[in-house]
Design a protein around this motif. Structure first.
Motif, short mmCIF file in Angstrom:
data_model
loop_
_atom_site.label_atom_id
_atom_site.label_comp_id
_atom_site.label_asym_id
_atom_site.label_seq_id
_atom_site.Cartn_x
_atom_site.Cartn_y
_atom_site.Cartn_z
N LYS A 1 -4.20 0.87 -1.31
CA LYS A 1 -2.98 0.77 -0.56
C LYS A 1 -3.06 -0.45 0.35
O LYS A 1 -4.11 -0.73 0.92
CB LYS A 1 -2.76 2.03 0.28
CG LYS A 1 -2.54 3.26 -0.55
CD LYS A 1 -2.31 4.45 0.33
CE LYS A 1 -2.05 5.66 -0.55
NZ LYS A 1 -1.70 6.83 0.23
N TYR A 2 -1.93 -1.11 0.47
CA TYR A 2 -1.88 -2.25 1.38
C TYR A 2 -0.44 -2.49 1.82
O TYR A 2 0.51 -1.97 1.25
CB TYR A 2 -2.46 -3.51 0.73
CG TYR A 2 -1.68 -4.01 -0.47
CD1 TYR A 2 -0.66 -4.95 -0.32
CD2 TYR A 2 -1.96 -3.56 -1.75
CE1 TYR A 2 0.06 -5.40 -1.41
CE2 TYR A 2 -1.25 -4.01 -2.84
CZ TYR A 2 -0.25 -4.93 -2.66
OH TYR A 2 0.46 -5.38 -3.74
N PHE A 3 -0.33 -3.25 2.89
CA PHE A 3 0.96 -3.64 3.43
C PHE A 3 0.99 -5.16 3.44
O PHE A 3 0.04 -5.80 3.91
CB PHE A 3 1.12 -3.10 4.85
CG PHE A 3 2.36 -3.60 5.55
CD1 PHE A 3 3.58 -3.01 5.31
CD2 PHE A 3 2.29 -4.66 6.44
CE1 PHE A 3 4.73 -3.46 5.95
CE2 PHE A 3 3.42 -5.13 7.08
CZ PHE A 3 4.65 -4.52 6.83
N LEU A 4 2.03 -5.72 2.91
CA LEU A 4 2.19 -7.18 2.90
C LEU A 4 3.54 -7.51 3.49
O LEU A 4 4.57 -6.99 3.05
CB LEU A 4 2.10 -7.71 1.46
CG LEU A 4 2.40 -9.20 1.26
CD1 LEU A 4 1.34 -10.06 1.95
CD2 LEU A 4 2.47 -9.52 -0.22
N THR A 89 4.90 1.28 -6.30
CA THR A 89 5.06 0.31 -5.23
C THR A 89 6.47 0.35 -4.66
O THR A 89 7.44 0.40 -5.40
CB THR A 89 4.76 -1.12 -5.75
OG1 THR A 89 3.44 -1.15 -6.29
CG2 THR A 89 4.88 -2.14 -4.64
#
Length: 109
Positions: A1-4, A89
């Motif tokens: 998981k990531y936030f961009l 996503t």
């Protein structure tokens, strides 16, 4: 998981005639004649009376803005493709504001 978080500055003044999209909206000759891409906000504001009376001049300014929108859209699409995202996503696209181009009552009075 990531936030961009990605922030594209365009489309904001100064508007540039972005190829190949500008040809869909206005002639480059007319854009060059008006020199709208070289004007400051103050200079553009001074053109309001002309833009109100000359729909072609107003259309030229909107054409520059529209070509900028297409430019950002194309680059955003390239970025999304390079990220190889999966079906889970979530992509949220937002903007800080739009342009009014003499559409609001306070300018048209």
């Amino acid at each position: 998981k990531y936030f961009l978080w990605v922030h594209y500055y365009d489309p904001h003044h100064p508007y540039h005639s972005r190829s190949p999209w500008i040809k869909d909206y206005a002639s480059q000759e007319f854009i060059d004649q008006l020199a709208l891409t070289k004007k400051t906000w103050k200079e553009l504001w001074a053109l309001v009376p002309i833009l109100k009376k000359d729909p072609k001049a107003r259309e030229c300014l909107v054409a520059l803005y529209d070509s900028e929108i297409n430019y950002v859209d194309a680059h955003l699409g390239k970025l999304i493709q390079k990220l190889h995202l999966d079906n889970n996503t979530l992509i949220i696209i937002t903007a800080d504001h739009g342009q009014e181009f003499l559409e609001h009552h306070f300018i048209n009075t």
